[in-house]
Design a protein around this motif. Structure first.
Motif, PDB file in Angstrom:
ATOM      1  N   UNK A   5       0.653  -1.267  -0.074  1.00 40.75           N
ATOM      2  CA  UNK A   5       0.219  -0.291  -0.182  1.00 40.75           C
ATOM      3  C   UNK A   5       0.757   1.568  -0.261  1.00 40.75           C
ATOM      4  N   UNK A   6       0.096   2.656  -0.518  1.00 41.72           N
ATOM      5  CA  UNK A   6       1.060   3.690  -0.699  1.00 41.72           C
ATOM      6  C   UNK A   6       1.879   4.120   1.065  1.00 41.72           C
ATOM      7  N   UNK A   7       1.138   4.312   1.984  1.00 41.91           N
ATOM      8  CA  UNK A   7       1.362   4.814   3.208  1.00 41.91           C
ATOM      9  C   UNK A   7       2.386   3.040   3.571  1.00 41.91           C
ATOM     10  N   UNK A  11       6.903   5.011   4.090  1.00 38.62           N
ATOM     11  CA  UNK A  11       7.024   4.577   5.833  1.00 38.62           C
ATOM     12  C   UNK A  11       8.538   3.557   4.932  1.00 38.62           C
ATOM     13  N   UNK A  12       8.236   3.250   4.415  1.00 33.69           N
ATOM     14  CA  UNK A  12       9.698   2.405   3.809  1.00 33.69           C
ATOM     15  C   UNK A  12      10.761   3.496   3.370  1.00 33.69           C
ATOM     16  N   UNK A  13      10.519   4.453   2.682  1.00 30.87           N
ATOM     17  CA  UNK A  13      11.051   5.497   2.246  1.00 30.87           C
ATOM     18  C   UNK A  13      11.531   6.136   3.188  1.00 30.87           C
TER      19      UNK A  13
END
Length: 70
Positions: A5-7, A11-13
């Protein structure tokens, strides 16, 4: 492979940037990529709107291509 999911991607970025002490643009792509063990190449891309791309080479290694026009 499950779709993130985009979120989760954001978060990983953020976590990756935080781990490298990066808090603003421009992001030193080569430094981060090499630290992660990825190869970085600079090439001319005909598409002037394309800044870069991520691919796997024939050996399965991750390669990040950066458009020399950017």
């Amino acid at each position: 492979m499950s779709k993130l999911k985009r979120i989760e991607v954001e978060k990983r970025a953020r976590d990756l940037l935080d781990a490298h002490g990066i808090d603003s643009a421009p992001v030193p792509v080569e430094l981060v990529a090499k630290d992660l063990g990825f190869n970085v190449i600079h090439r001319y891309f005909d598409d002037h709107n394309l800044s870069g791309t991520v691919m796997r080479d024939s050996d399965g290694e991750v390669v990040i291509g950066i458009n020399t026009l950017h």
